[in-house]
Design an enzyme around this catalytic site. Structure first.
Site, short mmCIF file in Angstrom:
data_model
loop_
_atom_site.label_atom_id
_atom_site.label_comp_id
_atom_site.label_asym_id
_atom_site.label_seq_id
_atom_site.Cartn_x
_atom_site.Cartn_y
_atom_site.Cartn_z
N LYS A 32 0.84 -1.22 0.05
CA LYS A 32 0.10 0.01 0.20
C LYS A 32 0.83 1.11 0.11
CE LYS A 32 -3.73 -0.62 2.37
NZ LYS A 32 -4.48 -0.98 3.72
N ARG B 67 -3.42 3.10 8.48
CA ARG B 67 -3.79 1.81 7.99
C ARG B 67 -2.49 0.86 8.04
NH1 ARG B 67 -8.46 2.49 3.96
NH2 ARG B 67 -8.68 4.73 3.85
N GLY C 187 -8.19 -7.29 4.47
CA GLY C 187 -9.10 -7.63 5.64
C GLY C 187 -8.51 -8.11 6.63
N MET D 284 -5.80 -6.98 8.54
CA MET D 284 -5.25 -5.96 9.67
C MET D 284 -6.15 -4.75 9.51
SD MET D 284 -1.34 -6.51 9.55
CE MET D 284 -1.04 -6.43 7.98
N ARG E 171 -3.35 -1.66 -5.90
CA ARG E 171 -2.50 -2.69 -5.88
C ARG E 171 -2.91 -3.63 -7.04
NH1 ARG E 171 -5.47 -5.00 -0.43
NH2 ARG E 171 -7.50 -5.05 -1.28
N HIS F 106 -15.61 -9.06 2.27
CA HIS F 106 -14.37 -10.02 2.63
C HIS F 106 -14.66 -11.28 2.02
CE1 HIS F 106 -12.68 -12.66 5.61
NE2 HIS F 106 -11.61 -11.70 5.47
N ARG G 151 1.33 -47.31 -10.60
CA ARG G 151 1.36 -47.95 -9.43
C ARG G 151 0.56 -49.43 -9.78
NH1 ARG G 151 0.98 -42.60 -6.92
NH2 ARG G 151 2.34 -42.54 -5.33
N ARG H 155 5.70 -49.29 -12.47
CA ARG H 155 6.35 -49.61 -11.17
C ARG H 155 6.13 -51.17 -10.93
NH1 ARG H 155 5.75 -46.41 -5.95
NH2 ARG H 155 3.72 -47.61 -5.84
N GLU I 15 14.27 -43.28 -3.37
CA GLU I 15 13.25 -43.01 -2.49
C GLU I 15 13.77 -43.33 -0.95
OE1 GLU I 15 9.21 -44.79 -3.21
OE2 GLU I 15 10.38 -46.73 -3.89
N SER J 85 13.81 -42.39 -10.72
CA SER J 85 12.95 -41.23 -10.55
C SER J 85 12.58 -41.15 -8.99
CB SER J 85 11.52 -41.84 -11.04
OG SER J 85 10.19 -41.16 -10.65
N GLY K 97 11.13 -40.73 -5.64
CA GLY K 97 9.87 -40.86 -4.94
C GLY K 97 9.98 -40.12 -3.60
N THR K 98 9.51 -39.09 -4.08
CA THR K 98 9.89 -37.99 -2.76
C THR K 98 9.01 -38.33 -1.65
OG1 THR K 98 8.67 -36.43 -4.26
CG2 THR K 98 11.03 -36.04 -4.01
N ASN K 99 7.84 -38.98 -1.88
CA ASN K 99 6.90 -39.07 -0.82
C ASN K 99 7.66 -40.13 0.14
OD1 ASN K 99 4.73 -38.31 -2.37
ND2 ASN K 99 4.14 -40.11 -3.13
N ASP K 100 8.16 -41.31 -0.29
CA ASP K 100 8.90 -42.02 0.68
C ASP K 100 10.26 -41.49 1.11
OD1 ASP K 100 7.56 -44.50 1.51
OD2 ASP K 100 7.48 -45.22 -0.73
N CYS L 80 8.35 -38.63 -9.24
CA CYS L 80 7.10 -38.92 -9.18
C CYS L 80 6.34 -38.80 -8.14
CB CYS L 80 6.94 -40.29 -9.82
SG CYS L 80 7.67 -41.62 -8.86
N TYR M 111 12.14 -34.26 -15.99
CA TYR M 111 10.83 -34.35 -15.89
C TYR M 111 9.97 -34.46 -14.43
CZ TYR M 111 10.32 -39.27 -15.13
OH TYR M 111 10.59 -40.81 -14.75
C1 PEP Z 1 7.05 -41.92 -3.52
O1 PEP Z 1 7.33 -42.63 -2.76
O2 PEP Z 1 7.20 -40.97 -3.76
C2 PEP Z 1 6.13 -42.76 -4.63
C3 PEP Z 1 5.73 -42.06 -5.76
O3 PEP Z 1 5.77 -43.88 -4.21
P1 PEP Z 1 4.39 -44.21 -3.45
O4 PEP Z 1 3.68 -42.89 -3.24
O5 PEP Z 1 3.65 -45.02 -4.17
O6 PEP Z 1 5.09 -44.84 -2.36
MG MG Z 2 7.22 -44.96 -2.74
#
Ligand code: PEP
Ligand code: MG
Length: 976
Positions: free
Chosen positions: A123, A193, A202, A204, A437, A555, A662, A718, A847, A866, A868-871, A933, A953
């Site tokens: 602002k 203000r 909204g 503040m 703004r 708001h 999967r 997989r 992973e 690849s 496996g960023t979840n695990d 993935c 990718y």
């Molecule tokens: C992971 O672990 O990132 C993954 C893609 O495999 P899953 O989620 O099936 O364990």
């Molecule tokens: Mg996994």
């Protein structure tokens, strides 16, 4: 089919089955959209192929890596509207930031500009900029965000010397305005203000008419010859000051005002005569004294000092902290304070105030859009107390002002080259600009405005791509109500179409209630008279928002649009009885057990559940943006898909292949689960192979379907990943059924189930470990892949399968399994007498932390990686993907974690493993193809990170493919 449905004990819970945690960010996308209909479009729209990255970039030096890590620690710059105004065409001369300077003026002398938003807040920076480009802005000054930070460092005390600086600045305003602060005859009044670097609508507080007291109110009345106006201004000050600065509940003031209105037979606030307002000021002062314990302060400097402290204090109010958490705003100094000379929209019928957007923020249509109220002050428009008029009706009231506003629309858009959200006041026929703004907008509007502005030659393609928050694209894939059903189901009433989308849910009457019921899985629509910043958590939890008062800029409307959440506002026929938990529309009652449908694009409200239709998919401007994104992106986007229909849909959304199928999701339907169980319960190899032989045709058919849908594009399959007991029944009835089906005893089934039980299944017998113990499972799956590929080839369908071996942590695991897979491939080719080339790549997921640490060794046996960023996240943090919600809320509210690491990749920690895995992999094999993935592949910030690391990718769920495509382009543009 999600495995979660099949879970029967908590211990069996695991990541694939319970994508709920990691997919929370994509909840709207994945859950709601899994049944979406899409318009088919040819894959030829997406011709670009993934570009290979140079080895040099892939293996940065230690120094470069260090730099990249440092960059990684910072979030990638926001590319959304939150990042503020873009470059300007006619830039005002750049102003100087002076170290330690606490106050920057605007007016006769202007010390700031729009580039200084971090220091002056959005602002403050824009008030300075507007002043510099010659727009009519009342003079004022801005106390910097750094001063706010110092206030907190200083144990909530104003920095030394600040109030002296403030006094000097006030003297300057006095000179410019020819009025004195606190003067009894003709007082200078100011507004106070807040304004952070990033807009927090909204969140503040604002205090108007500061400087008035019992004496100067009389002077103001005499000077303006308008007693009503003077006391109206004073009652607002006491109310706002009491509420905002001293924390007196606004409700006390509201109640007192209602009583005065009743006594003076006034329908609206403006009908209350001067005598009533005078009386109201006395009542307000009594309320103030009762709740604060002291008189309303008469010294204007005291008023100002406490107001400044209150603005600083509001930065850490719960609602503001919640908003920043929800919006993922981190790393801000604090709020600035803008002190500005007052202009008055409430001096009579030649006065007014309004808020507007230079283009329609819902649709993007290039038409001045907004609302104004005659004889009203500041907050009246947004507060939803009176229903404002659309600006299209302004010419009938004051043609010249409307014309001037239209000319200012052009000046602002030429200058900022973006759609602006403005506030203005008209004082006795003279227009003043109070704010500009970058306007918040829906995903649809963002896409349309970006495309229009390219056509208007205001911005380049790259700028246009950077203007669209990638996550907001999901709004263009939002459902809408089936028009046929709507025709048969007459709307109960029509409110304002405040934010598009179509929601069906049960009413919840308070924000807390909405949060609580939504946390139990209920779809709720928050039904409120109006919403306030305190309600943000409830608004966020609800599937839709319905308010009975307030306009398109209320708001509820502004916040819902920002989130892409369906909202109907200002539905006056909705009478809410919060204490009883019902609302009525034209005599019909609706309680917590009833379902209602709200249409945020038309404002209609229906009883019951109205069938919804999924949107058209990627057409028109949306398609144009996607095409541009592909032109600029250098990283590819694949999808995670387990069925031919998901694969089709993802391809229509522009996926360049499948990054993760999967296979465990293929073992549930119909008789498959029985055969799977037969295989698992087999006591010897022969019986297991018999069962596997029965599963083979199912697998082959599934793979052929997916390869066909992805004709010509790679499909990473997989191999089986979950622990086998996840497929087994655990309840007595279910065990009996399986025993009967298989013709074995209940005891036999129970024995096997117990034998398969693991204390820590997530770290147990799963992934490649299964194939080491039961090589026949791998053989069956690889055979199915090869047979399907050959079948496709024979049918002139180009199948490009890639076999991915999960959960590898030791190079030998991959070496052994790769060899086995290659043998099966060769054997099947021979059996089928298939002579043509069948290039099936074999790779692995990274992973497990050990896999990242030894990625150079593992790469020797891999054609691709690849992540496996979840695990990888789970195992790096040691947080269970299934159970993180038991403590995550505490970690987020206490800022121990900045965000859910399963939603947005932890670049500082997990990122080190990703970078190490990447660098080691590429050092062993310079051309190694590397993707991701895990669910992070669809999160814009994580996509940007993956680009910086140099991945080939990202792979994400189908409905996040457009988001990832745009995020990949933005990353390429921003990183040059
Ligand atoms: C992971 O672990 O990132 C993954 C893609 O495999 P899953 O989620 O099936 O364990
Ligand atoms: Mg996994």
């Amino acid at each position: 089919m999600p495995m979660a449905k099949k879970k029967s004990s908590k211990k069996t819970a695991r990541r694939t089955t319970t994508k709920k945690v990691a997919k929370k960010a994509a909840k709207k996308v994945t859950k709601k959209t899994s049944r979406k209909k899409v318009v088919k479009r040819t894959a030829s729209a997406h011709k670009k192929t993934t570009k290979k990255r140079s080895t040099k970039k892939a293996t940065p030096s230690a120094a470069k890596r260090h730099a990249s890590k440092k960059r990684a620690k910072k979030s990638p710059p926001k590319v959304s509207r939150k990042s503020g105004a873009a470059s300007t065409k006619k830039k005002a001369p750049k102003k100087r930031v002076i170290a330690g300077k606490m106050i920057y003026s605007f007016g006769k002398k202007t010390e700031g500009d729009s580039t200084m938003r971090t220091l002056l807040g959005g602002k403050g920076a824009n008030l300075a900029e507007m002043t510099s480009i010659g727009l009519p802005v009342p003079a004022g000054f801005t106390i910097t965000t750094e001063t706010c930070a110092r206030y907190y460092q200083n144990k909530k005390r104003l920095p030394k010397g600040l109030m002296d600086e403030v006094a000097k600045s006030i003297t300057s305003l006095e000179k410019q305005r020819g009025k004195k602060f606190g003067n009894e005859n003709d007082p200078l009044l100011v507004s106070v203000r807040s304004g952070a670097a990033v807009s927090m609508p909204g969140m503040m507080d604002t205090i108007l008419n500061l400087g008035l007291n019992d004496k100067s109110v009389k002077g103001l009345a005499a000077k303006t010859g308008n007693e009503r106006f003077a006391y109206d201004a004073y009652r607002r000050l006491i109310n706002m000051y009491g509420d905002v600065v001293m924390g007196v509940d606004h409700h006390h003031f509201e109640q007192a005002f209602s009583e005065i209105k009743e006594r003076y037979l006034a329908d609206s606030d403006t009908d209350v005569p001067a005598a009533g307002l005078k009386e109201l000021c006395d009542v307000y002062k009594a309320i103030y004294a009762k709740h604060v314990g002291s008189r309303f302060p008469q010294d204007p400097f005291k008023q100002l000092k406490l107001a400044i402290e209150a603005v600083f204090g509001s930065w850490n109010a719960d609602k503001a902290v919640s908003y920043r958490r929800i919006e993922g705003m981190v790393g801000l100094n604090g709020t600035a304070v803008n002190v500005q000379t007052m202009v008055f929209g409430n001096m009579g019928d030649d006065c007014g105030t309004g808020v507007a957007f230079t283009r329609n923020p819902s649709t993007g249509v290039n038409k001045f859009f907004g609302e104004f109220l005659v004889n009203a002050q500041g907050e009246d428009v947004v507060a939803g107390i009176r229903t404002p008029q659309p600006v299209s009706e302004m010419p009938a009231w004051n043609k010249a002002i409307f014309k001037r506003l239209i000319s200012i629309k052009k000046i602002l858009e030429d200058h900022y080259t973006d759609m602006q959200d403005i506030e203005f006041t008209i004082e006795q026929g003279e227009l003043f600009m109070l704010q500009t703004r970058t306007g918040k907008r829906t995903g649809l509007a963002a896409v349309n405005i970006a495309c229009d502005m390219i056509r208007e030659k205001r911005i380049t393609e790259k700028q246009a791509l950077l203007r669209i928050p990638a996550g907001d694209l999901v709004q263009l894939l939002l459902p809408y109500f089936d028009p046929e059903s709507k025709l048969q189901n007459k709307a109960l009433t029509i409110g304002l179409p405040a934010s598009p989308g179509a929601s069906v849910g049960h009413p919840a009457f308070t924000a807390d209630e909405a949060v609580e019921r939504a946390s139990k899985g209920e779809q709720v629509i928050l039904v409120r008279k109006e919403t306030s910043p305190e309600d943000v958590d409830g608004m966020h939890s609800a599937v839709g928002i319905l308010t009975s008062t307030g306009g398109m800029t209320s708001h509820a409307a502004v916040v819902a649009r920002g989130w892409g959440k369906c909202c109907v506002a200002g539905a006056g026929a909705v009478e809410i009885n919060e204490s009883v938990g019902i609302f009525r529309i034209n005599g019909k009652s609706f309680g917590r057990g009833d379902l209602i449908s709200i249409d945020g694009s038309t404002g209609e409200i229906f009883a019951g559940s109205t069938p919804r239709i999924e949107p058209d998919g990627i057409t028109g401007n949306f398609a144009k943006i996607m095409k541009l994104a592909d032109k600029h992106a250098t990283m590819g986007v694949r999808t995670n898909a387990d069925t031919p229909s998901d694969a089709h849909r993802a391809r229509e959304f522009g996926a360049k292949g499948i990054g993760l199928t999967r296979t465990e999701h293929m073992f549930f339907e119909g008789e498959r689960i029985t055969t799977m169980r037969e295989m698992i319960l087999a006591e010897n190899l022969d019986d297991r192979e018999t069962a596997l032989a029965k599963l083979l045709p199912f697998q082959r058919e599934d793979f052929a379907g997916i390869f066909t849908a992805m004709h010509g594009l790679p499909v990473t399959v997989r191999l089986l990943d979950p622990p086998l007991h996840e497929f087994l029944p655990h309840e007595p009835d279910a065990i009996k059924k399986v025993a009967d089906n298989l013709g074995v005893s209940v005891e036999a089934v129970q024995r096997r189930v117990s034998a398969l039980h693991e204390a820590n299944p997530m770290m147990g017998h799963r992934g490649c470990r299964l194939a080491i113990t039961y090589p026949e499972i791998l053989s069956m799956q690889v055979r199915a892949i090869v047979e399907a590929a050959i079948e496709c080839a024979n049918n002139k369908i180009k199948a490009i399968p890639e076999i991915m071996i999960p959960l590898v942590g030791i190079e030998t695991e991959l070496a052994v399994l790769r060899k086995q897979a290659e043998e099966v491939i060769a054997a099947v080719k021979k059996e089928k007498n298939f002579k043509k080339k069948l290039d099936i790549k074999i790779g692995t997921m990274i992973e497990i932390p050990r896999a990242a640490l030894t990625a150079d060794e593992i790469a020797e046996h891999a054609d691709f990686f690849s992540f496996g960023t979840n695990d990888l996240t789970q195992l790096t943090f040691g947080y269970s993907r299934d159970d993180i919600n038991t403590f995550l809320p505490d970690y987020l509210t206490r800022d121990i974690l900045p965000e859910d690491p399963f939603q947005s990749l932890d670049q500082t920690g997990v990122g080190q493993l990703v970078e190490m895995g990447f660098n080691k992999g590429r050092s062993a094999k310079p051309g190694l193809k590397i993707g991701i993935c895990g669910e992070h592949g669809g999160d814009p910030k994580s996509v940007h990170y993956c680009h910086r690391v140099g991945l080939n990718y990202v792979s994400c769920s189908p409905f996040r493919v457009p988001i990832a495509r745009l995020a990949a382009a933005q990353a390429a543009i921003m990183d040059g």
